[in-house]
Design an enzyme around this catalytic site. Structure first.
Site, PDB file in Angstrom:
ATOM      1  N   ASP A   1      60.043  62.342  52.985  1.00 57.81           N
ATOM      2  CA  ASP A   1      60.840  61.152  53.277  1.00 57.81           C
ATOM      3  C   ASP A   1      59.892  59.965  53.114  1.00 57.81           C
ATOM      4  O   ASP A   1      58.965  59.772  53.905  1.00 57.81           O
ATOM      5  CB  ASP A   1      61.399  61.230  54.710  1.00 57.81           C
ATOM      6  CG  ASP A   1      62.275  60.020  55.055  1.00 57.81           C
ATOM      7  OD1 ASP A   1      62.055  58.928  54.500  1.00 57.81           O
ATOM      8  OD2 ASP A   1      63.169  60.173  55.903  1.00 57.81           O
TER       9      ASP A   1
ATOM     10  N   LYS B   1      66.956  50.519  53.529  1.00 56.08           N
ATOM     11  CA  LYS B   1      65.891  49.773  54.192  1.00 56.08           C
ATOM     12  C   LYS B   1      65.311  48.708  53.255  1.00 56.08           C
ATOM     13  O   LYS B   1      65.979  47.769  52.914  1.00 56.08           O
ATOM     14  CB  LYS B   1      64.825  50.743  54.715  1.00 56.08           C
ATOM     15  CG  LYS B   1      65.405  51.877  55.585  1.00 56.08           C
ATOM     16  CD  LYS B   1      65.898  51.394  56.941  1.00 56.08           C
ATOM     17  CE  LYS B   1      66.770  52.400  57.675  1.00 56.08           C
ATOM     18  NZ  LYS B   1      66.154  53.676  57.969  1.00 56.08           N
TER      19      LYS B   1
ATOM     20  N   ARG C   1      82.125  58.631  38.814  1.00 56.35           N
ATOM     21  CA  ARG C   1      81.370  59.285  39.884  1.00 56.35           C
ATOM     22  C   ARG C   1      79.906  59.484  39.517  1.00 56.35           C
ATOM     23  O   ARG C   1      79.032  59.487  40.383  1.00 56.35           O
ATOM     24  CB  ARG C   1      82.031  60.623  40.233  1.00 56.35           C
ATOM     25  CG  ARG C   1      81.612  61.167  41.588  1.00 56.35           C
ATOM     26  CD  ARG C   1      82.403  62.414  41.963  1.00 56.35           C
ATOM     27  NE  ARG C   1      82.278  63.401  40.927  1.00 56.35           N
ATOM     28  CZ  ARG C   1      83.293  64.099  40.417  1.00 56.35           C
ATOM     29  NH1 ARG C   1      84.516  63.907  40.865  1.00 56.35           N
ATOM     30  NH2 ARG C   1      83.087  64.971  39.468  1.00 56.35           N
TER      31      ARG C   1
ATOM     32  N   TYR D   1      62.420  61.815  61.373  1.00 58.31           N
ATOM     33  CA  TYR D   1      63.566  60.933  61.615  1.00 58.31           C
ATOM     34  C   TYR D   1      64.655  61.730  62.347  1.00 58.31           C
ATOM     35  O   TYR D   1      65.078  62.797  61.871  1.00 58.31           O
ATOM     36  CB  TYR D   1      64.059  60.435  60.250  1.00 58.31           C
ATOM     37  CG  TYR D   1      65.267  59.553  60.282  1.00 58.31           C
ATOM     38  CD1 TYR D   1      65.217  58.287  60.873  1.00 58.31           C
ATOM     39  CD2 TYR D   1      66.459  59.954  59.694  1.00 58.31           C
ATOM     40  CE1 TYR D   1      66.329  57.463  60.880  1.00 58.31           C
ATOM     41  CE2 TYR D   1      67.577  59.139  59.692  1.00 58.31           C
ATOM     42  CZ  TYR D   1      67.504  57.897  60.298  1.00 58.31           C
ATOM     43  OH  TYR D   1      68.611  57.083  60.298  1.00 58.31           O
TER      44      TYR D   1
HETATM   45  C1  LIG Z   1      66.934  54.942  58.045  1.00 59.36           C
HETATM   46  C2  LIG Z   1      66.181  56.138  57.672  1.00 59.36           C
HETATM   47  C3  LIG Z   1      66.797  57.222  57.063  1.00 59.36           C
HETATM   48  C4  LIG Z   1      68.277  57.293  56.850  1.00 59.36           C
HETATM   49  O1  LIG Z   1      68.817  56.281  56.079  1.00 59.36           O
HETATM   50  P1  LIG Z   1      70.347  55.874  56.223  1.00 59.36           P
HETATM   51  O2  LIG Z   1      70.623  55.103  54.990  1.00 59.36           O
HETATM   52  O3  LIG Z   1      70.456  55.084  57.491  1.00 59.36           O
HETATM   53  O4  LIG Z   1      71.154  57.137  56.295  1.00 59.36           O
HETATM   54  C5  LIG Z   1      66.031  58.316  56.709  1.00 59.36           C
HETATM   55  N1  LIG Z   1      64.711  58.337  56.938  1.00 59.36           N
HETATM   56  C6  LIG Z   1      64.071  57.310  57.514  1.00 59.36           C
HETATM   57  C7  LIG Z   1      62.599  57.408  57.733  1.00 59.36           C
HETATM   58  C8  LIG Z   1      64.774  56.180  57.905  1.00 59.36           C
HETATM   59  O5  LIG Z   1      64.134  55.181  58.500  1.00 59.36           O
END
Ligand SMILES: *Cc1c(COP(=O)(O)O)cnc(C)c1O
Length: 395
Positions: free
Chosen positions: A186, A211, A62, A115
């Site tokens: 973020d 992403k 884990r 987001y």
């Molecule tokens: C896609 C995204 C997230 C979340 O990511 P996931 O892996 O889909 O949970 C958070 N912040 C931003 C700016 C994003 O584009």
């Protein structure tokens, strides 16, 4: 010798040579396991002791194996961090930060450009825990005016997810730190390569590795990155308690993605500029949203703080009609209709004006199309946009 970041990203985590044969694979092996075996009780006690002193030794699946550790190192390199916590999605990484740092009675500031699913975290979890979330227009003065005695966290997201509002991270960090308040960013847009919040004064950087890091639309993953040991300790305790973990195969895919991220981002940016130039004088476009576009209100901050752009932009369409906007989107052939971005392919997400009502930057209600410009030949992307505008009667 201190090497360039692109070089380091290719070589970080390279497996050691086998001391017997002098051979090693290029790639970090994908170590899939739940349980780790200890040679004897002495080894067990030694490992536990070394872990208590802060060493990162695998003792149970884990907490990650060599594959995870190599990915953590690569993400630390990107973000300029010293501790990286992997989470099963970007949203899980965001939740980890809020749950690790906030208590009942605390107040947290979140930009109105945030987001979308963060609002869900607020409504479904934070509210129930008695944590007060207040949204602010994403500029420094608006944030500063809302800081209170019980504000524990200033959350930022720069650029924003749909309209790419830039925030002044150094100024926001200075205002928060003056009052002993932590700042979390973020940084999915920048993914540590285009934007390095920790170097701009932010305490905690969060990235959806889903992403650009993974980069091929086939992995869900998040990461939280910090420099401060005490902060890392708090995050570690909650990360452990919540049982957050990621699979070795996903860690391996994300590590593969990191190796080519610099060249992918450079090509996304080149294609972005070709498409921006095309859209800038197109009659179907009422307004462009992209900080790399010189007329964007965030352009000066982007030039000051970012090291390039990715494939993201939005357009306000020159129509009030969602039906026309839908005709445009349905006519696109190369842009897949879907959430997310950061893979190799082009995507479009159509947003109704009412869904942007909470964004203070959105002053002229129009349907908005967010485009992710992929790695296709940009001439084909322009041709596709052109035929789709024409099919929708948008010129
Ligand atoms: C896609 C995204 C997230 C979340 O990511 P996931 O892996 O889909 O949970 C958070 N912040 C931003 C700016 C994003 O584009």
């Amino acid at each position: 010798m201190s090497r360039q970041l692109d070089t380091q990203l290719l070589h970080t985590g390279s497996p050691a040579f086998d001391p017997d044969t002098g051979v090693a694979p290029v790639n970090v092996p994908t170590v899939r396991t739940s349980t780790v075996r200890f040679a004897n009780t002495r080894a067990f006690h030694d490992v536990m002791q070394r872990k208590r002193q802060g060493e990162r030794i695998p003792s149970y699946g884990r907490q990650g194996m060599a594959t995870h550790h190599a990915l953590e190192d690569a993400i630390n390199l990107l973000e300029g961090g010293s501790h990286c916590f992997l989470a099963p999605s970007g949203v899980a990484a965001i939740s980890l930060v809020f749950l690790a740092l906030l208590e009942p009675g605390d107040h947290v500031l979140v930009p109105d450009s945030v987001y979308g699913p963060v609002r869900k975290l607020h409504q479904s979890v934070l509210q129930r825990l008695g944590i007060e979330v207040e949204y602010y227009p994403p500029d420094t003065g608006a944030a500063e005016a809302r800081l209170r005695a019980n504000t524990r966290l200033l959350y930022v997201e720069s650029p924003g997810s749909l309209l790419f509002e830039m925030q002044d991270l150094p100024a926001l960090a200075a205002a928060a730190h003056e009052r002993g308040i932590l700042v979390a960013a973020d940084n999915t847009w920048g993914s540590g390569y285009l934007y390095r919040p920790l170097e701009l004064g932010v305490d905690i950087s969060i990235v959806a590795a889903t992403k650009y890091i993974a980069g091929h639309s086939d992995v869900m993953m998040g990461a939280v990155i910090v420099r401060d040991d005490a902060l890392a300790h708090r995050l570690h305790d909650t990360h452990y308690a919540l049982g957050q973990t990621v699979g070795a195969d996903d860690a391996s895919l994300a590590l593969r993605g990191v190796r080519t991220m610099p060249i992918r981002l450079a090509q996304h940016e080149r294609n972005l500029h070709v498409v921006l130039d095309y859209l800038a004088d197109h009659p179907a476009v009422q307004r462009l949203w992209c900080p790399a576009w010189p007329q964007d209100p965030g352009h000066a901050l982007w030039r000051r703080d970012c090291h390039g752009a990715n494939g993201l932009l939005s357009i306000s369409l020159a129509t009030q009609s969602m039906a026309e906007a839908e005709r445009f989107v349905d006519a696109l052939e190369l842009f897949g209709i879907g959430f997310s971005w950061g893979g190799y392919e082009s995507l479009v997400q159509l947003i109704a004006p009412q869904d942007l009502a909470s964004h203070s930057a959105f002053t002229e209600p129009r349907p908005v199309a967010r485009l992710h410009i992929g790695l296709e030949d940009p001439a084909d992307l322009i041709a596709d946009l052109g035929q789709a505008f024409a099919a929708a009667g948008l010129g």
